[in-house]
Design a protein around this motif. Structure first.
Motif, PDB file in Angstrom:
ATOM      1  N   LEU A   1       1.129  -0.838  -0.260  1.00 17.69           N
ATOM      2  CA  LEU A   1       0.406   0.149   0.156  1.00 17.69           C
ATOM      3  C   LEU A   1       1.023   1.298   0.200  1.00 17.69           C
ATOM      4  O   LEU A   1       2.131   1.268   0.816  1.00 17.69           O
ATOM      5  N   SER A   2       0.968   2.325  -1.460  1.00 21.22           N
ATOM      6  CA  SER A   2       1.736   3.418  -1.094  1.00 21.22           C
ATOM      7  C   SER A   2       0.517   4.722  -1.654  1.00 21.22           C
ATOM      8  O   SER A   2      -0.148   4.395  -2.085  1.00 21.22           O
ATOM      9  N   PHE A   3       1.059   5.786  -0.833  1.00 19.06           N
ATOM     10  CA  PHE A   3       0.190   6.864  -1.214  1.00 19.06           C
ATOM     11  C   PHE A   3       1.271   7.947  -2.004  1.00 19.06           C
ATOM     12  O   PHE A   3       2.524   7.755  -1.933  1.00 19.06           O
TER      13      PHE A   3
ATOM     14  N   MET B   1      -3.246   6.488  -4.569  1.00 19.56           N
ATOM     15  CA  MET B   1      -3.627   5.390  -4.147  1.00 19.56           C
ATOM     16  C   MET B   1      -2.930   4.172  -5.017  1.00 19.56           C
ATOM     17  O   MET B   1      -3.922   4.260  -6.142  1.00 19.56           O
ATOM     18  N   GLU B   2      -2.632   3.218  -4.463  1.00 21.65           N
ATOM     19  CA  GLU B   2      -2.013   2.642  -5.195  1.00 21.65           C
ATOM     20  C   GLU B   2      -1.827   1.008  -4.589  1.00 21.65           C
ATOM     21  O   GLU B   2      -0.962   0.274  -3.350  1.00 21.65           O
ATOM     22  N   VAL B   3      -2.737  -0.261  -4.449  1.00 26.86           N
ATOM     23  CA  VAL B   3      -2.695  -1.463  -3.803  1.00 26.86           C
ATOM     24  C   VAL B   3      -2.473  -2.492  -4.557  1.00 26.86           C
ATOM     25  O   VAL B   3      -2.431  -2.645  -5.639  1.00 26.86           O
ATOM     26  N   ARG B   4      -1.350  -3.474  -4.179  1.00 25.51           N
ATOM     27  CA  ARG B   4      -0.316  -3.872  -5.241  1.00 25.51           C
ATOM     28  C   ARG B   4      -0.634  -5.396  -4.252  1.00 25.51           C
ATOM     29  O   ARG B   4      -0.603  -5.449  -3.177  1.00 25.51           O
TER      30      ARG B   4
ATOM     31  N   LEU C   1      -5.651   1.113  -8.491  1.00 18.71           N
ATOM     32  CA  LEU C   1      -5.143   2.114  -8.527  1.00 18.71           C
ATOM     33  C   LEU C   1      -6.393   3.171  -7.984  1.00 18.71           C
ATOM     34  O   LEU C   1      -7.766   3.166  -8.949  1.00 18.71           O
ATOM     35  N   LEU C   2      -6.439   4.379  -7.153  1.00 15.87           N
ATOM     36  CA  LEU C   2      -7.942   5.608  -6.994  1.00 15.87           C
ATOM     37  C   LEU C   2      -7.328   6.979  -6.616  1.00 15.87           C
ATOM     38  O   LEU C   2      -5.860   6.905  -6.116  1.00 15.87           O
ATOM     39  N   SER C   3      -7.670   7.451  -7.062  1.00 15.24           N
ATOM     40  CA  SER C   3      -6.666   9.022  -6.904  1.00 15.24           C
ATOM     41  C   SER C   3      -7.534   9.579  -7.335  1.00 15.24           C
ATOM     42  O   SER C   3      -8.878  10.001  -8.557  1.00 15.24           O
ATOM     43  N   PRO C   4      -8.475  10.577  -6.746  1.00 19.52           N
ATOM     44  CA  PRO C   4     -10.014  11.363  -6.046  1.00 19.52           C
ATOM     45  C   PRO C   4      -8.662  13.078  -5.970  1.00 19.52           C
ATOM     46  O   PRO C   4      -7.436  13.156  -5.788  1.00 19.52           O
ATOM     47  N   GLU C   5      -9.931  14.332  -6.797  1.00 17.57           N
ATOM     48  CA  GLU C   5      -9.068  15.118  -6.993  1.00 17.57           C
ATOM     49  C   GLU C   5     -10.029  16.800  -7.485  1.00 17.57           C
ATOM     50  O   GLU C   5     -10.680  15.876  -7.375  1.00 17.57           O
TER      51      GLU C   5
ATOM     52  N   ARG D   1     -10.734   9.114 -10.255  1.00 15.66           N
ATOM     53  CA  ARG D   1      -9.616   8.308 -11.233  1.00 15.66           C
ATOM     54  C   ARG D   1      -9.613   7.068 -10.785  1.00 15.66           C
ATOM     55  O   ARG D   1      -9.354   7.463  -9.724  1.00 15.66           O
ATOM     56  N   GLY D   2      -9.860   5.423 -11.141  1.00 13.44           N
ATOM     57  CA  GLY D   2      -9.591   4.830 -11.127  1.00 13.44           C
ATOM     58  C   GLY D   2      -9.051   3.942 -12.276  1.00 13.44           C
ATOM     59  O   GLY D   2      -9.331   3.578 -13.537  1.00 13.44           O
ATOM     60  N   GLY D   3      -8.347   2.475 -11.520  1.00 11.25           N
ATOM     61  CA  GLY D   3      -7.977   1.207 -12.749  1.00 11.25           C
ATOM     62  C   GLY D   3      -7.413   0.160 -11.978  1.00 11.25           C
ATOM     63  O   GLY D   3      -6.740   0.671 -10.289  1.00 11.25           O
ATOM     64  N   CYS D   4      -7.077  -0.387 -12.474  1.00 10.08           N
ATOM     65  CA  CYS D   4      -6.188  -2.231 -12.309  1.00 10.08           C
ATOM     66  C   CYS D   4      -5.494  -2.154 -13.133  1.00 10.08           C
ATOM     67  O   CYS D   4      -5.041  -1.664 -14.226  1.00 10.08           O
ATOM     68  N   TYR D   5      -4.088  -2.165 -12.704  1.00 11.77           N
ATOM     69  CA  TYR D   5      -3.133  -3.112 -14.029  1.00 11.77           C
ATOM     70  C   TYR D   5      -2.315  -4.536 -13.690  1.00 11.77           C
ATOM     71  O   TYR D   5      -2.489  -4.407 -12.505  1.00 11.77           O
TER      72      TYR D   5
END
Length: 557
Positions: free
Chosen positions: A416-418, A447-450, A457-461, A483-487
């Motif tokens: 977990l990283s921010f 925010m990134e959860v791996r 990925l999740l990114s509010p702005e 914004r959100g996504g996954c890879y």
């Protein structure tokens, strides 16, 4: 007066250059036997002159024309114009140097003059000319090049030879006669620099005296300094410059000074060297996370050197490939928390075209480019530029921006990283849909959860925009974006999907516009380049779904 145009033949040229034109009239009434005696007189003279001159002398063209003057004005002095191919040839008149071609002389008296035109690497031309008052005489010469040979037989095969800055190869080189600067480079030795005179029809050798240079190693650099042994396609690249051949060894030690990896490197054959290390020990087993000491040892017959750098193994490091279209590094519409080491950089580009439906009010194509580079450990700056192109003759619209991202320490190492994010962008023309993020100022977080190869990925702005997104009117508005996504990242391949939604503030009314992108990125095995394929789906406020597709190329160094 019409110009008197004369082109001298080879034989006439030979006579004319000596100021003599010999002419023998033939008496045809004498019959065949009667013309043999005049011909017998001409042939020896022609033979002697042809021996004195080249067999095929360069052509000379002489043109005479009247100088235009007003009525009752005195007849002007003659003028002489001398042109040559090639130009910049020295011109001597009666033995005196008067300039270089192209040359115009206006102060000569009417008389008979002997001329000499010469240029280094070309055969000199000698001729005579009679200048007449009121006549401009133009002489055009084509200089004949002369050549000699530079032998490279005595040059060792591991040398590089440059003549006038141009590299040459082979056993010999044909050069124009004259002086030439020759440089011979040999790894481990000082350059041999010579000023050689090449003579016509002669062979010249390069004088060689070798002087060995002392052993020196410079510009040692390790990029990146953080590596993940689970990503063998992104190793630590160890580069340096070495002055000459030497024995080389690479040793990796842990903080206790224990050797965990050792390799004897091949003897260098050129100054620039690069070695890769993938974070594994000599048995190929990934090493634990932590700091390691990288030591390079060099030795020749005279000198021994040892240089060291620090490298860190960190399994939280992911391949920082992707795009920068969101204004920050990551996926198309969602930033990620990848970071670069100091001295590294990332370049991305994208070219997408509209494939469905073909509607005139939509952008026909998008061209995007961006670059990311670290300002400090964990702090990255990302300038971007996008252009929206139409099929019509209208000029393209564009949006330029600068994004900044600061990665915080991992809350859960490797999982977990921010990061804190900020962006500023300017649009030449507001757009309600298409590839148009809102212009203005944005603040947010990422925010990134791996877990192993999968990441979310999740990114509010919040965005303060100078126009209203739905009506495109010039009015300050505040929007909330999610914004959100996954890879999925496996080795050098990354597959991702991302989306973005916008809502107006303070009414929090969802704006019926969303963007979704599917992308594939791959890093080339031995080169620092990435290739991308992308498809984007856009649902505008009104109308049908838009589909764009294309790809791009990037670099990671």
């Amino acid at each position: 007066m019409m110009p008197n145009h004369t082109v001298l033949s080879s034989a006439e040229n030979a006579f004319h250059r000596r100021g003599t034109l010999i002419f023998y009239p033939l008496d045809t009434s004498m019959g065949l036997m009667g013309i043999q005696r005049p011909i017998a007189r001409i042939v020896p003279i022609l033979f002697i002159l042809m021996l004195a001159d080249p067999l095929f002398p360069a052509p000379i063209e002489i043109v005479e024309e009247q100088i235009q003057v007003r009525l009752n004005e005195p007849t002007p002095l003659p003028q002489l114009e001398i042109l040559s191919t090639p130009s910049d040839a020295w011109v001597y008149v009666e033995g005196s140097l008067l300039g270089s071609t192209p040359l115009v002389l206006k102060d000569l008296r009417p008389s008979f003059y002997g001329l000499r035109v010469q240029k280094a690497g070309y055969r000199p031309q000698e001729l005579s000319v009679t200048l007449k008052a009121g006549i401009r005489t133009r002489i055009q010469l084509e200089l004949e090049p002369v050549y000699g040979t530079l032998s490279l037989q005595n040059v060792p095969p591991d040398c590089k030879v440059y003549i006038g800055g141009t590299p040459v190869t082979g056993k010999s080189v044909t050069l124009p006669a004259g002086r030439h600067r020759v440089v011979v480079q040999r790894f481990g030795y000082e350059d041999v620099v010579s000023q050689l005179t090449i003579l016509e029809g002669k062979t010249t050798e390069i004088p060689l005296t070798w002087k060995r240079v002392p052993l020196e190693v410079a510009r040692l650099k390790v990029t990146p300094r953080r590596i993940n042994p689970e990503n063998p396609n992104v190793p630590a690249r160890i580069s340096f410059r070495i002055s000459g051949p030497a024995e080389m060894n690479l040793v990796i030690q842990n903080l206790e000074g224990e050797g965990v990896f050792e390799k004897t490197l091949p003897e260098p054959k050129e100054p620039v060297q690069q070695i890769n290390w993938n974070g594994r020990d000599k048995r190929g087993i990934p090493l634990p996370d932590g700091r390691y000491r990288l030591i390079l040892r060099f030795r020749n017959t005279d000198t021994s050197l040892e240089l060291g750098e620090e490298v860190r193994i960190d399994r939280t490091v992911r391949n920082p490939i992707g795009t920068t279209y969101s204004g920050l590094p990551g996926l198309l519409f969602s930033p990620a928390t990848h970071f670069l080491d100091p001295g590294a950089f990332r370049i991305s580009s994208l070219l997408l075209g509209l494939v469905h439906p073909l509607r005139p009010e939509a952008s026909d194509a998008l061209l995007h480019a961006g670059v990311s580079f670290p300002l400090a450990d964990g702090l990255e700056l990302t300038p971007t530029l996008s252009s929206f192109m139409e099929a019509s003759d209208e000029p393209p619209d564009w949006i330029g921006g600068i994004g900044i991202q600061y990665r915080l320490p991992d809350l859960i190492p490797g999982i977990l990283s921010f990061a804190l994010t900020g962006k500023g962008s300017y649009m030449s023309k507001p757009r309600a849909y298409g590839f148009s993020p809102q212009g203005g100022l944005s603040l947010g977080a990422a925010m990134e959860v791996r877990h192993r190869f999968l990441a979310f990925l999740l990114s509010p702005e919040l965005t303060l925009s100078p126009f209203e997104l739905e009506t495109l009117k010039d009015r300050m508005n505040l929007y909330a974006n999610l914004r959100g996504g996954c890879y999925l990242a496996v080795g050098a391949l990354q597959v991702g999907i991302s989306t973005t939604l916008s809502a107006g503030i303070p009414n929090l009314r969802l704006i019926p516009i969303y963007h979704t992108g599917i992308e594939i990125h791959g890093k080339l095995p031995t080169l620092p380049f990435t290739l991308s394929l992308t498809t984007v789906f856009i649902q505008p406020a009104e109308g049908n779904l838009l589909v764009y597709t294309g790809g791009g190329i990037g670099a990671l160094y």
